[in-house]
Design an enzyme around this catalytic site. Structure first.
Site, PDB file in Angstrom:
ATOM      1  N   ASN A 175       2.260  -3.979   7.541  1.00  0.00           N
ATOM      2  CA  ASN A 175       3.234  -4.488   6.580  1.00  0.00           C
ATOM      3  C   ASN A 175       4.010  -3.345   5.930  1.00  0.00           C
ATOM      4  O   ASN A 175       5.152  -3.530   5.503  1.00  0.00           O
ATOM      5  CB  ASN A 175       2.542  -5.322   5.507  1.00  0.00           C
ATOM      6  CG  ASN A 175       2.168  -6.711   6.000  1.00  0.00           C
ATOM      7  OD1 ASN A 175       2.939  -7.367   6.679  1.00  0.00           O
ATOM      8  ND2 ASN A 175       0.973  -7.162   5.666  1.00  0.00           N
TER       9      ASN A 175
ATOM     10  N   HIS B   7      -0.698   6.643   4.774  1.00  0.00           N
ATOM     11  CA  HIS B   7       0.700   6.364   5.097  1.00  0.00           C
ATOM     12  C   HIS B   7       1.541   7.549   4.633  1.00  0.00           C
ATOM     13  O   HIS B   7       1.454   7.950   3.457  1.00  0.00           O
ATOM     14  CB  HIS B   7       1.202   5.100   4.405  1.00  0.00           C
ATOM     15  CG  HIS B   7       0.403   3.874   4.705  1.00  0.00           C
ATOM     16  ND1 HIS B   7       0.452   3.224   5.917  1.00  0.00           N
ATOM     17  CD2 HIS B   7      -0.473   3.174   3.944  1.00  0.00           C
ATOM     18  CE1 HIS B   7      -0.351   2.179   5.888  1.00  0.00           C
ATOM     19  NE2 HIS B   7      -0.925   2.133   4.713  1.00  0.00           N
TER      20      HIS B   7
ATOM     21  N   ALA C 208       0.796  -1.227   0.000  1.00  0.00           N
ATOM     22  CA  ALA C 208       0.000   0.000   0.000  1.00  0.00           C
ATOM     23  C   ALA C 208       0.831   1.280   0.000  1.00  0.00           C
ATOM     24  O   ALA C 208       0.282   2.367   0.179  1.00  0.00           O
ATOM     25  CB  ALA C 208      -0.924   0.005   1.216  1.00  0.00           C
TER      26      ALA C 208
END
Length: 265
Positions: A186, A216, A117
């Site tokens: 992750n 993020h 991602a």
């Protein structure tokens, strides 16, 4: 004539269903879905035969992991020593440095990782090759419900569940945080893989009741430059702990392994 990769898919969850369907529909040139491995009986839901792990190793030359860190720990080395290549989606397992070393040293199969991602990992790798980075920071923001963990005490759970503003849930290094959030971070491990140092990446995990998108933010700096990458994804409706884009990142990596021309590598 290009060799067609015979692919075994581990996991028929939110990620695996998207990846498996695309493979079954021949949307990845140079790759054929041969089988699916899952610990639940899939019946008619599976677009390819459901096999045991050993059965998949007999028929495939590439295994795609889309089932969680436990699969990487239990089967990763076995896949590679059998001569089968392995594409890992659950990069958080690589915070175990002994496991990471065993996988990187194993063969003759080759191990690869998908960025999942987050973007910019290729540029971070290039920047580290140029010279050391002085600082690398990752801030991950998600809905509180997707971050709840069994180890949390009632005080923290209460703050998360009643929050009307962002709440910092944990801060630490990329070595520490993915262990505490095995299904949700992750990205931290992926950034650390790009940088080449688990302890160099500082990670903040934030619970935000208004986080309709998973966010993020990667920030890095060194003598030779400053880098900032920010992504915001819709969570997967079937598994809000992961972003909708993740299976498509897996498919992109798979296409590159299958030899697609014109790929950005």
């Amino acid at each position: 004539m290009r060799r067609v990769r015979k692919v075994g898919l581990i996991g028929w969850g939110a990620i695996g269903r998207v990846v498996g369907t695309a493979l079954a529909e021949r949307r990845v040139e140079g790759a054929e879905l041969v089988c699916i491995v899952d610990n639940r009986p899939l019946g008619g839901a599976a677009p390819a035969p459901q096999l045991s792990f050993e059965g998949a190793l007999e028929r495939c030359d590439l295994i795609v992991e889309a089932a969680g860190q436990g699969v990487v720990r239990e089967w990763g080395e076995r896949v590679l020593t059998s001569g089968t290549d392995l594409l890992i989606a659950s990069t958080g397992a690589l915070t175990d440095e002994r496991l990471a070393k065993r996988l990187l040293d194993a063969g003759p199969g080759r191990v690869s990782f998908t960025g999942g991602a987050v973007g910019g990992l290729d540029l971070l790798q290039a920047a580290v090759a140029l010279g050391p980075l002085d600082e690398v920071r990752l801030t991950t923001t998600k809905l509180p419900s997707t971050l709840e963990q069994p180890w949390m005490d009632e005080e923290l759970l209460g703050r998360m569940r009643t929050a009307d503003a962002p709440v910092e849930v944990m801060s630490g290094t990329a070595r520490d945080v993915p262990v505490k959030f095995p299904r949700s971070t992750n990205v931290a491990a992926s950034v650390a893989l790009a940088v080449g140092n688990l302890d160099a990446v500082r990670v903040r995990v934030v619970a935000d009741p208004a986080a309709h998108h998973t966010r993020h933010v990667v920030e890095a700096s060194g003598a030779h430059g400053t880098y900032r990458f920010e992504v915001a994804h819709l969570p997967d409706p079937g598994n809000p702990a992961t972003s909708q884009v993740v299976p498509y990142a897996v498919l992109r990596s798979l296409a590159a392994l299958a030899g697609r021309t014109g790929a950005i590598l």
